[in-house]
Write a protein that holds these residues in place. Structure first.
Motif, PDB file in Angstrom:
ATOM      1  N   PRO A  61     -18.775  -1.204 123.988  1.00  0.00           N
ATOM      2  CA  PRO A  61     -17.897  -1.339 125.046  1.00  0.00           C
ATOM      3  C   PRO A  61     -17.969  -2.815 125.683  1.00  0.00           C
ATOM      4  O   PRO A  61     -16.808  -3.356 126.103  1.00  0.00           O
ATOM      5  N   PHE A  62     -18.868  -3.659 125.453  1.00  0.00           N
ATOM      6  CA  PHE A  62     -18.974  -4.957 125.950  1.00  0.00           C
ATOM      7  C   PHE A  62     -17.839  -5.644 124.957  1.00  0.00           C
ATOM      8  O   PHE A  62     -17.290  -6.442 125.504  1.00  0.00           O
ATOM      9  N   LEU A  63     -17.927  -5.552 123.547  1.00  0.00           N
ATOM     10  CA  LEU A  63     -17.100  -6.055 122.829  1.00  0.00           C
ATOM     11  C   LEU A  63     -15.633  -5.742 122.905  1.00  0.00           C
ATOM     12  O   LEU A  63     -14.724  -6.618 123.145  1.00  0.00           O
ATOM     13  N   VAL A  64     -15.475  -4.376 123.291  1.00  0.00           N
ATOM     14  CA  VAL A  64     -13.939  -4.087 123.642  1.00  0.00           C
ATOM     15  C   VAL A  64     -13.415  -4.824 124.810  1.00  0.00           C
ATOM     16  O   VAL A  64     -12.463  -5.265 124.945  1.00  0.00           O
ATOM     17  N   VAL A  65     -14.310  -5.058 125.920  1.00  0.00           N
ATOM     18  CA  VAL A  65     -13.950  -5.478 127.023  1.00  0.00           C
ATOM     19  C   VAL A  65     -13.647  -6.818 126.894  1.00  0.00           C
ATOM     20  O   VAL A  65     -12.627  -7.589 127.530  1.00  0.00           O
ATOM     21  N   ALA A  66     -14.650  -7.603 126.233  1.00  0.00           N
ATOM     22  CA  ALA A  66     -14.517  -9.132 125.876  1.00  0.00           C
ATOM     23  C   ALA A  66     -13.207  -9.237 125.070  1.00  0.00           C
ATOM     24  O   ALA A  66     -12.354 -10.358 125.240  1.00  0.00           O
ATOM     25  N   ALA A  74      -5.618 -10.563 126.106  1.00  0.00           N
ATOM     26  CA  ALA A  74      -4.617 -10.468 127.161  1.00  0.00           C
ATOM     27  C   ALA A  74      -4.524 -11.412 128.234  1.00  0.00           C
ATOM     28  O   ALA A  74      -3.275 -11.638 128.665  1.00  0.00           O
ATOM     29  N   PHE A  75      -5.740 -12.187 128.532  1.00  0.00           N
ATOM     30  CA  PHE A  75      -5.766 -13.341 129.567  1.00  0.00           C
ATOM     31  C   PHE A  75      -6.363 -14.334 129.106  1.00  0.00           C
ATOM     32  O   PHE A  75      -7.246 -14.862 129.894  1.00  0.00           O
ATOM     33  N   PRO A  76      -5.940 -15.028 128.064  1.00  0.00           N
ATOM     34  CA  PRO A  76      -6.567 -16.342 127.615  1.00  0.00           C
ATOM     35  C   PRO A  76      -6.480 -17.246 128.678  1.00  0.00           C
ATOM     36  O   PRO A  76      -7.307 -18.233 128.537  1.00  0.00           O
ATOM     37  N   ASP A  77      -5.554 -17.493 129.593  1.00  0.00           N
ATOM     38  CA  ASP A  77      -5.337 -18.500 130.326  1.00  0.00           C
ATOM     39  C   ASP A  77      -6.083 -18.080 131.723  1.00  0.00           C
ATOM     40  O   ASP A  77      -6.156 -19.233 132.665  1.00  0.00           O
ATOM     41  N   ARG A  78      -6.796 -16.931 131.803  1.00  0.00           N
ATOM     42  CA  ARG A  78      -7.340 -16.880 132.865  1.00  0.00           C
ATOM     43  C   ARG A  78      -8.992 -16.358 132.667  1.00  0.00           C
ATOM     44  O   ARG A  78      -9.652 -15.922 133.589  1.00  0.00           O
ATOM     45  N   THR A  79      -9.491 -17.221 131.729  1.00  0.00           N
ATOM     46  CA  THR A  79     -10.871 -17.086 131.111  1.00  0.00           C
ATOM     47  C   THR A  79     -11.889 -17.569 132.167  1.00  0.00           C
ATOM     48  O   THR A  79     -13.085 -17.144 132.242  1.00  0.00           O
ATOM     49  N   ALA A 103      -9.981 -19.086 122.618  1.00  0.00           N
ATOM     50  CA  ALA A 103     -10.232 -17.570 122.994  1.00  0.00           C
ATOM     51  C   ALA A 103      -9.871 -16.566 122.049  1.00  0.00           C
ATOM     52  O   ALA A 103     -10.556 -15.613 121.720  1.00  0.00           O
ATOM     53  N   TYR A 104      -8.769 -16.572 121.253  1.00  0.00           N
ATOM     54  CA  TYR A 104      -8.445 -15.605 120.468  1.00  0.00           C
ATOM     55  C   TYR A 104      -9.473 -15.664 118.967  1.00  0.00           C
ATOM     56  O   TYR A 104      -9.490 -14.602 118.522  1.00  0.00           O
ATOM     57  N   LEU A 105      -9.753 -16.692 118.728  1.00  0.00           N
ATOM     58  CA  LEU A 105     -10.903 -16.917 117.620  1.00  0.00           C
ATOM     59  C   LEU A 105     -12.275 -15.985 118.022  1.00  0.00           C
ATOM     60  O   LEU A 105     -12.495 -15.313 117.240  1.00  0.00           O
ATOM     61  N   LEU A 106     -12.785 -16.349 119.183  1.00  0.00           N
ATOM     62  CA  LEU A 106     -13.757 -15.623 119.627  1.00  0.00           C
ATOM     63  C   LEU A 106     -13.550 -13.950 119.731  1.00  0.00           C
ATOM     64  O   LEU A 106     -14.187 -13.197 119.128  1.00  0.00           O
ATOM     65  N   GLU A 147     -11.985 -17.291 135.477  1.00  0.00           N
ATOM     66  CA  GLU A 147     -12.132 -16.212 136.441  1.00  0.00           C
ATOM     67  C   GLU A 147     -12.510 -14.962 135.810  1.00  0.00           C
ATOM     68  O   GLU A 147     -13.516 -14.202 136.477  1.00  0.00           O
ATOM     69  N   LEU A 148     -12.119 -14.309 134.603  1.00  0.00           N
ATOM     70  CA  LEU A 148     -12.209 -13.084 134.253  1.00  0.00           C
ATOM     71  C   LEU A 148     -13.504 -13.088 133.124  1.00  0.00           C
ATOM     72  O   LEU A 148     -14.111 -12.073 132.668  1.00  0.00           O
ATOM     73  N   PHE A 149     -13.681 -14.234 132.485  1.00  0.00           N
ATOM     74  CA  PHE A 149     -14.622 -14.246 131.365  1.00  0.00           C
ATOM     75  C   PHE A 149     -15.883 -15.354 131.919  1.00  0.00           C
ATOM     76  O   PHE A 149     -15.763 -15.722 132.961  1.00  0.00           O
ATOM     77  N   ALA A 150     -16.800 -15.539 130.995  1.00  0.00           N
ATOM     78  CA  ALA A 150     -17.949 -16.361 131.365  1.00  0.00           C
ATOM     79  C   ALA A 150     -17.623 -17.925 131.741  1.00  0.00           C
ATOM     80  O   ALA A 150     -18.421 -18.717 132.294  1.00  0.00           O
ATOM     81  N   TRP A 151     -16.403 -18.397 130.940  1.00  0.00           N
ATOM     82  CA  TRP A 151     -16.244 -19.939 130.932  1.00  0.00           C
ATOM     83  C   TRP A 151     -14.658 -19.915 130.819  1.00  0.00           C
ATOM     84  O   TRP A 151     -13.910 -19.308 130.035  1.00  0.00           O
ATOM     85  N   SER A 152     -14.217 -21.083 131.059  1.00  0.00           N
ATOM     86  CA  SER A 152     -12.612 -21.490 130.965  1.00  0.00           C
ATOM     87  C   SER A 152     -12.596 -22.106 129.507  1.00  0.00           C
ATOM     88  O   SER A 152     -13.067 -23.169 129.091  1.00  0.00           O
TER      89      SER A 152
END
Length: 285
Positions: free
Chosen positions: A24-29, A35-40, A54-57, A42-47
């Motif tokens: 589930p953590f991989l699915v969410v990440a 879906a939101f590469p421009d909002r990482t 972001a797509y490569l990760l 606030e929504l992810f661990a870092w910008s």
């Protein structure tokens, strides 16, 4: 001292549940990064910028989803065991990169989750691999095929090249910033290096293990990840710096890897299907 119990090729319940918890953590990440590469920020661990990083990760996470799903349902340990060192190396590298660049990370809940996961995953996965090590006695599946040495050596060489290149990016990220196919920071350079290292660690066991059954989960997982990278390059082609020589090289390498891995997987699966038919035919009166 009594003799050790014979290997049973079991997948321990702890190993299955660890895979189930990680998925589930991989699915969410992956979903957030795609879906939101421009909002990482606030929504992810870092910008992360540009979005292609972001797509490569996320592409690596997609391959991880396939691998851990295969682990959760695997009936024999040897079918998934060679993926565990790759997880340890990848997660360990991301933990080191995190500690080296703490100032780049957001002070939010996703970062707390990120830190907990990468501080624990390498140890947990390594511990499970060690605990399970005696379960694989080297026996093939009831229906299995042996991979000839020539394609194994070629794939090991491809993986070794990817690993060495990834290690160079990780060890000297400032060097990578100036020539890579898209804009990198020292942090995203190290993340890119960690992603590139995966195939090298996965392919290395081909040196001593010729059982196709030991790679039937791993190679499709790598193919899915490569396909996700290829789609990412198409969708985010605007992030590519075509004036840099590395750009066509990287795109060509991804395309070549998809062809090589796809052809190898299809060839092994056709041989496996033929072996299955022969076995069924031998059972008929």
């Amino acid at each position: 001292m009594s003799a050790p119990e014979p290997a049973g090729d079991r997948v321990f319940a702890a190993t299955r549940w660890t895979a189930i918890v990680i998925i589930p953590f991989l699915v969410v990440a992956a979903s957030l990064l795609f879906a939101f590469p421009d909002r990482t920020g606030e929504l992810f661990a870092w910008s992360i910028a540009p979005p292609l990083s972001a797509y490569l990760l996320a592409s690596a996470y997609v391959g991880g989803i396939c691998f851990f799903a295969g682990t959760a349902v695997a009936r024999r340990w040897h079918r998934v065991r060679h993926g565990f060192p790759a997880v340890v190396v990848f997660a360990g590298a991301l933990l080191i990169a995190t500690l080296l660049h703490l100032d780049r990370f957001s002070q939010n809940l996703p970062f707390v989750v990120w830190m907990i996961l990468y501080a624990t995953t390498p140890l947990v996965v390594a511990g499970l691999a060690v605990a399970q090590r005696r379960e694989d006695a080297g026996a093939p599946d009831d229906v299995d095929v042996a991979v000839p040495s020539a394609p194994r050596i070629v794939l090991v060489a491809i993986g070794a090249a990817a690993f060495l290149f990834g290690a160079a990016l990780f060890a000297a990220p400032e060097w990578a910033v100036g020539f890579w196919a898209w804009q990198l920071t020292p942090l995203t350079a190290q993340v890119t290096g960690a992603v590139l290292s995966l195939s090298g660690v996965v392919n290395a066991p081909l040196l001593w293990d010729a059982r196709w059954s030991a790679f039937r989960v791993l190679f499709p997982s790598q193919l899915v990840s490569l396909a996700a990278i290829a789609v990412s390059l198409l969708v985010r082609s605007g992030d590519l710096l075509w004036e840099r020589p590395m750009t066509p090289v990287f795109v060509g390498l991804v395309a070549g890897a998809i062809v090589a891995y796809g052809a190898f997987t299809a060839w092994c699966e056709l041989r496996h299907a033929a072996a299955s038919r022969d076995r069924r035919g031998a059972r008929r009166p």
